[in-house]
Design a protein around this motif. Structure first.
Motif, mmCIF file in Angstrom:
data_model
loop_
_atom_site.group_PDB
_atom_site.id
_atom_site.type_symbol
_atom_site.label_atom_id
_atom_site.label_comp_id
_atom_site.label_asym_id
_atom_site.label_seq_id
_atom_site.Cartn_x
_atom_site.Cartn_y
_atom_site.Cartn_z
ATOM 1 N N PRO A 94 5.792 -5.348 -14.507
ATOM 2 C CA PRO A 94 5.442 -4.183 -15.328
ATOM 3 C C PRO A 94 4.177 -3.486 -14.832
ATOM 4 C CG PRO A 94 6.078 -6.014 -16.732
ATOM 5 C CD PRO A 94 5.982 -6.556 -15.326
ATOM 6 N N ALA A 95 4.176 -2.178 -14.901
ATOM 7 C CA ALA A 95 3.039 -1.360 -14.474
ATOM 8 C C ALA A 95 2.008 -1.355 -15.597
ATOM 9 C CB ALA A 95 3.497 0.051 -14.129
ATOM 10 N N GLU A 96 1.152 -2.368 -15.564
ATOM 11 C CA GLU A 96 0.172 -2.576 -16.625
ATOM 12 C C GLU A 96 -1.221 -2.571 -16.029
ATOM 13 O OE1 GLU A 96 -0.364 -5.691 -20.260
ATOM 14 O OE2 GLU A 96 0.360 -6.504 -18.371
ATOM 15 N N GLY A 97 -2.048 -1.642 -16.473
ATOM 16 C CA GLY A 97 -3.410 -1.581 -15.974
ATOM 17 C C GLY A 97 -4.065 -0.268 -16.330
ATOM 18 N N GLN A 98 -5.329 -0.149 -15.955
ATOM 19 C CA GLN A 98 -6.065 1.087 -16.222
ATOM 20 C C GLN A 98 -5.710 2.185 -15.217
ATOM 21 O OE1 GLN A 98 -8.090 -1.904 -15.715
ATOM 22 N NE2 GLN A 98 -7.915 -2.375 -17.888
ATOM 23 N N LEU A 99 -5.178 1.791 -14.051
ATOM 24 C CA LEU A 99 -4.912 2.751 -12.982
ATOM 25 C C LEU A 99 -3.743 2.259 -12.146
ATOM 26 C CD1 LEU A 99 -6.024 5.215 -11.259
ATOM 27 C CD2 LEU A 99 -7.280 3.493 -9.935
ATOM 28 N N LEU A 100 -2.868 3.190 -11.747
ATOM 29 C CA LEU A 100 -1.846 2.899 -10.742
ATOM 30 C C LEU A 100 -2.234 3.621 -9.463
ATOM 31 C CD1 LEU A 100 1.675 3.216 -12.427
ATOM 32 C CD2 LEU A 100 0.245 1.195 -12.140
ATOM 33 N N ILE A 101 -2.011 2.953 -8.329
ATOM 34 C CA ILE A 101 -2.234 3.572 -7.018
ATOM 35 C C ILE A 101 -0.940 3.446 -6.226
ATOM 36 C CG2 ILE A 101 -3.518 3.511 -4.851
ATOM 37 C CD1 ILE A 101 -5.867 2.304 -6.416
ATOM 38 N N ALA A 102 -0.385 4.591 -5.833
ATOM 39 C CA ALA A 102 0.796 4.620 -4.967
ATOM 40 C C ALA A 102 0.314 4.926 -3.555
ATOM 41 C CB ALA A 102 1.785 5.676 -5.435
ATOM 42 N N GLU A 103 0.569 4.009 -2.633
ATOM 43 C CA GLU A 103 0.190 4.168 -1.232
ATOM 44 C C GLU A 103 1.439 4.527 -0.439
ATOM 45 O OE1 GLU A 103 -1.590 0.464 -0.072
ATOM 46 O OE2 GLU A 103 -3.323 0.749 -1.398
ATOM 47 N N GLY A 104 1.515 5.763 0.022
ATOM 48 C CA GLY A 104 2.666 6.228 0.796
ATOM 49 C C GLY A 104 2.366 6.186 2.280
ATOM 50 N N SER A 105 3.344 5.714 3.074
ATOM 51 C CA SER A 105 3.138 5.652 4.520
ATOM 52 C C SER A 105 4.446 5.933 5.264
ATOM 53 C CB SER A 105 2.573 4.298 4.932
ATOM 54 O OG SER A 105 3.440 3.260 4.555
ATOM 55 N N VAL A 106 4.295 6.381 6.490
ATOM 56 C CA VAL A 106 5.451 6.690 7.333
ATOM 57 C C VAL A 106 5.801 5.457 8.153
ATOM 58 C CG1 VAL A 106 6.283 8.106 9.251
ATOM 59 C CG2 VAL A 106 4.914 9.147 7.431
ATOM 60 N N ILE A 107 7.081 5.077 8.099
ATOM 61 C CA ILE A 107 7.585 3.973 8.911
ATOM 62 C C ILE A 107 8.072 4.504 10.252
ATOM 63 C CG2 ILE A 107 9.374 2.190 9.099
ATOM 64 C CD1 ILE A 107 9.299 2.036 5.997
ATOM 65 N N ARG A 108 8.890 5.564 10.194
ATOM 66 C CA ARG A 108 9.426 6.173 11.422
ATOM 67 C C ARG A 108 9.509 7.677 11.240
ATOM 68 N NH1 ARG A 108 13.579 8.294 14.104
ATOM 69 N NH2 ARG A 108 13.840 7.725 16.280
ATOM 70 N N TYR A 109 8.920 8.393 12.198
ATOM 71 C CA TYR A 109 8.938 9.847 12.164
ATOM 72 C C TYR A 109 9.963 10.357 13.161
ATOM 73 C CZ TYR A 109 7.417 14.675 12.292
ATOM 74 O OH TYR A 109 7.391 16.046 12.223
ATOM 75 N N GLY A 110 10.944 11.112 12.677
ATOM 76 C CA GLY A 110 11.937 11.733 13.540
ATOM 77 C C GLY A 110 11.966 13.230 13.321
ATOM 78 N N ARG A 111 12.660 13.943 14.206
ATOM 79 C CA ARG A 111 12.725 15.405 14.084
ATOM 80 C C ARG A 111 13.437 15.845 12.818
ATOM 81 N NH1 ARG A 111 12.589 20.409 15.680
ATOM 82 N NH2 ARG A 111 14.441 21.682 15.826
ATOM 83 N N THR A 112 14.495 15.149 12.433
ATOM 84 C CA THR A 112 15.294 15.535 11.270
ATOM 85 C C THR A 112 15.052 14.645 10.063
ATOM 86 O OG1 THR A 112 17.000 16.317 12.779
ATOM 87 C CG2 THR A 112 17.654 15.994 10.501
ATOM 88 N N LEU A 113 14.925 13.338 10.304
ATOM 89 C CA LEU A 113 14.722 12.384 9.218
ATOM 90 C C LEU A 113 13.430 11.606 9.434
ATOM 91 C CD1 LEU A 113 18.326 10.908 8.809
ATOM 92 C CD2 LEU A 113 17.231 12.692 7.433
#
Length: 149
Positions: A94-113
């Motif tokens: 469960p998302a329980e706390g004073q703050l949520l942090i979503a860390e987004g990152s790129v796994i593979r960068y392609g021209r289309t996807l």
């Protein structure tokens, strides 16, 4: 390490995030913007909780989707937009706390996807617990910038 195509990527991302009414509605901010990586911070507030008092899973999905999508956008040219094609979200605890942090990152960068991931952490009394993980596919929209309101 990823390389940004647009030297002004951080300003572009900040402006785009500022136009997102959904992020404003839930009270989210984006304090970290780096090539291939962003963070969205969301303070706890009663308006975004479910019946047990945890931050709603749909809201967890919102910030994961946006953090990973913006991570992808940091690597595109200023003339290229991005759009989520699909994502798989696992809610680990469960998302329980004073703050949520979503860390987004790129796994593979392609021209289309672009394949990305987001890890969402709940901060509760100084303790950091991973509450969700997401993998996402992003489609690039060459020649289509964000809509400017």
């Amino acid at each position: 390490m990823h390389k940004a195509q647009d030297p002004q990527f951080a300003e572009r991302i900040r402006a785009s995030f500022g136009r997102q009414q959904a992020m404003r509605l839930i009270g989210a901010s984006m304090p970290v913007i780096e090539p291939g990586y962003t963070e969205i911070h969301l303070p706890h507030k009663p308006e975004i909780t479910q019946q047990h008092g945890y931050i709603h899973g749909g809201v967890v999905g919102m910030i994961a989707d946006s953090a990973a999508g913006y991570a992808a956008s940091t690597l595109t040219s200023h003339e290229t937009g991005v759009l989520t094609v699909e994502y798989k979200l696992n809610l680990l605890t469960p998302a329980e706390g004073q703050l949520l942090i979503a860390e987004g990152s790129v796994i593979r960068y392609g021209r289309t996807l672009i394949v990305t991931r987001a890890d969402v952490f709940a901060i509760n009394d100084g303790s950091k617990t991973q509450c969700a993980v997401m993998q996402q596919t992003i489609m690039t929209l060459h020649g289509k910038k964000d809509n400017v309101l």
